[in-house]
Design a protein around this motif. Structure first.
Motif, short mmCIF file in Angstrom:
data_model
loop_
_atom_site.label_atom_id
_atom_site.label_comp_id
_atom_site.label_asym_id
_atom_site.label_seq_id
_atom_site.Cartn_x
_atom_site.Cartn_y
_atom_site.Cartn_z
N THR A 156 0.85 -1.22 -0.02
CA THR A 156 0.03 0.14 -0.06
C THR A 156 0.91 1.35 -0.13
OG1 THR A 156 -0.11 0.00 2.53
CG2 THR A 156 -1.88 -0.88 1.14
N VAL A 157 0.28 2.29 -0.92
CA VAL A 157 1.09 3.57 -0.80
C VAL A 157 0.33 4.69 -0.49
CG1 VAL A 157 2.66 5.04 -2.29
CG2 VAL A 157 2.67 2.38 -2.34
N VAL A 158 0.43 5.50 0.41
CA VAL A 158 -0.49 6.72 0.59
C VAL A 158 0.42 7.99 0.81
CG1 VAL A 158 -2.16 7.60 2.15
CG2 VAL A 158 -2.08 5.22 1.78
N GLY A 159 0.20 8.87 0.11
CA GLY A 159 0.79 10.46 0.28
C GLY A 159 0.31 11.40 -0.80
N VAL A 160 1.03 12.46 -0.56
CA VAL A 160 0.94 13.43 -1.86
C VAL A 160 1.27 12.89 -3.12
CG1 VAL A 160 1.45 15.79 -2.29
CG2 VAL A 160 0.93 15.30 0.05
N ASP A 161 0.49 13.10 -3.97
CA ASP A 161 0.70 12.78 -5.38
C ASP A 161 1.92 13.47 -5.96
OD1 ASP A 161 0.41 11.40 -7.77
OD2 ASP A 161 -0.73 12.87 -8.76
N ARG A 162 2.94 12.63 -6.66
CA ARG A 162 4.03 13.44 -7.45
C ARG A 162 4.37 12.20 -8.45
NH1 ARG A 162 9.56 13.13 -4.27
NH2 ARG A 162 10.05 12.98 -6.39
N VAL A 163 5.30 12.78 -9.27
CA VAL A 163 5.71 11.98 -10.37
C VAL A 163 6.64 11.01 -9.94
CG1 VAL A 163 7.25 12.07 -12.39
CG2 VAL A 163 5.43 13.86 -12.13
N GLY A 164 6.70 9.63 -10.30
CA GLY A 164 7.44 8.75 -10.02
C GLY A 164 7.27 7.63 -9.08
N ILE A 165 6.24 7.82 -8.46
CA ILE A 165 5.59 6.92 -7.30
C ILE A 165 5.53 5.49 -7.83
CG2 ILE A 165 4.05 6.46 -5.48
CD1 ILE A 165 3.44 9.39 -5.34
N ILE A 166 4.59 5.25 -8.71
CA ILE A 166 4.69 3.80 -9.18
C ILE A 166 5.70 3.24 -10.09
CG2 ILE A 166 3.39 2.48 -11.10
CD1 ILE A 166 0.84 4.55 -10.85
N ALA A 167 6.50 4.39 -10.57
CA ALA A 167 7.66 3.60 -11.47
C ALA A 167 8.54 3.20 -10.37
CB ALA A 167 8.16 4.80 -12.05
N GLY A 168 8.69 4.21 -9.14
CA GLY A 168 9.97 3.70 -8.10
C GLY A 168 9.47 2.55 -7.28
N VAL A 169 8.17 2.41 -6.97
CA VAL A 169 7.63 1.19 -6.18
C VAL A 169 7.79 -0.05 -7.13
CG1 VAL A 169 5.51 -0.19 -5.21
CG2 VAL A 169 6.11 2.34 -4.68
N LEU A 219 11.16 -10.75 2.81
CA LEU A 219 10.24 -9.87 3.00
C LEU A 219 10.66 -8.62 3.79
CD1 LEU A 219 7.26 -8.77 3.16
CD2 LEU A 219 6.72 -10.14 5.03
N THR A 220 11.38 -8.79 4.74
CA THR A 220 12.07 -7.65 5.53
C THR A 220 12.75 -6.79 4.84
OG1 THR A 220 12.04 -9.14 7.60
CG2 THR A 220 13.75 -7.22 7.53
N SER A 221 13.68 -7.50 3.42
CA SER A 221 14.54 -6.76 2.58
C SER A 221 13.61 -5.90 1.77
CB SER A 221 15.22 -7.62 1.93
OG SER A 221 15.99 -7.05 1.05
N ILE A 222 12.45 -6.52 1.32
CA ILE A 222 11.36 -5.65 0.49
C ILE A 222 10.95 -4.45 1.16
CG2 ILE A 222 9.26 -5.68 -0.65
CD1 ILE A 222 9.92 -8.76 -1.16
N GLN A 223 10.62 -4.89 2.53
CA GLN A 223 10.09 -3.74 3.44
C GLN A 223 10.96 -2.64 3.57
OE1 GLN A 223 8.83 -6.31 6.47
NE2 GLN A 223 6.68 -6.29 6.13
N GLU A 224 12.07 -2.85 3.94
CA GLU A 224 13.13 -2.08 4.41
C GLU A 224 13.36 -1.04 2.94
OE1 GLU A 224 16.64 -4.24 5.77
OE2 GLU A 224 15.70 -4.44 7.56
N ALA A 225 13.54 -1.69 1.79
CA ALA A 225 13.64 -0.93 0.52
C ALA A 225 12.44 -0.03 0.45
CB ALA A 225 13.99 -1.87 -0.63
N LEU A 226 11.48 -0.44 0.47
CA LEU A 226 10.05 0.28 0.35
C LEU A 226 10.21 1.36 1.12
CD1 LEU A 226 7.43 -2.52 -0.68
CD2 LEU A 226 8.77 -0.81 -2.29
N THR A 227 10.28 1.35 2.55
CA THR A 227 10.39 2.34 3.31
C THR A 227 11.39 3.46 3.12
OG1 THR A 227 9.76 0.77 5.20
CG2 THR A 227 10.85 2.85 5.92
N THR A 228 12.46 2.94 2.75
CA THR A 228 13.45 3.85 2.04
C THR A 228 13.08 4.97 1.11
OG1 THR A 228 15.41 2.68 2.90
CG2 THR A 228 16.04 4.10 1.30
N GLY A 288 9.79 5.10 0.31
CA GLY A 288 8.94 6.17 0.70
C GLY A 288 9.30 7.46 1.27
N LYS A 289 10.49 7.32 2.02
CA LYS A 289 11.26 8.61 2.63
C LYS A 289 11.34 9.48 1.47
CE LYS A 289 12.11 6.22 6.87
NZ LYS A 289 13.32 5.92 7.76
N GLU A 290 12.08 8.81 0.52
CA GLU A 290 12.72 9.59 -0.56
C GLU A 290 11.59 10.29 -1.23
OE1 GLU A 290 15.06 7.04 -3.27
OE2 GLU A 290 16.32 6.56 -1.39
N LEU A 291 10.34 9.73 -1.65
CA LEU A 291 9.09 10.18 -2.27
C LEU A 291 8.25 11.04 -1.41
CD1 LEU A 291 8.38 7.00 -4.57
CD2 LEU A 291 9.57 9.25 -5.44
#
Length: 91
Positions: A6-19, A58-67, A69-72
Motif C-alpha cells: 500500500t502507498v499513501v501520500g501527496v501525489d507526485r511523479v515517479g511513485i508507481i515507477a519507483g515502487v 520480506l524484511t528486505s523488501i519492506q526496508e527498501a520500500l520504506t527507504t 517512501g522517505k525519498e518520495l
C-alpha cells in the motif's frame, strides 16, 4: 508468498515507477494494481507475489520500500497477504 503493498501520500511523479522498480529488483511480480488520486492524495494498493517464502526476503523488501517512501514523501507498506486480509476482515 503473496504480498499486499500500500502507498499513501501527496501525489507526485515517479511513485508507481519507483515502487515497481523496487519490487522488480526483489523478484516480486505485481498481480494487480489499483490507484486513485483524490484531492491530490495518492492512494495505491498492489497485490503481488514472490517465489520466496523466506521472511528475510520480506524484511528486505519492506526496508527498501520504506527507504523509497522517505525519498518520495509517501508511506509505503508491504505485508504478507494473509496478515493484511486478517487485519481487514470484518465480522
Amino acid at each position: 508468498m503473496k504480498l499486499v503493498v500500500t502507498v499513501v501520500g501527496v501525489d507526485r511523479v515517479g511513485i508507481i515507477a519507483g515502487v515497481s522498480t523496487v519490487l522488480a529488483d526483489h523478484g516480486v511480480n505485481i498481480m494487480s494494481i489499483n490507484q486513485t488520486i483524490l484531492d491530490g492524495v495518492f492512494n495505491m494498493i498492489m497485490m503481488c507475489e514472490t517465489k520466496s517464502e523466506n521472511i528475510k526476503d520480506l524484511t528486505s523488501i519492506q526496508e527498501a520500500l520504506t527507504t523509497l517512501g522517505k525519498e518520495l514523501g509517501v508511506e509505503i507498506r508491504a505485508q504478507h497477504a494473509d496478515i493484511f486480509l486478517s487485519m481487514h476482515r470484518v465480522g
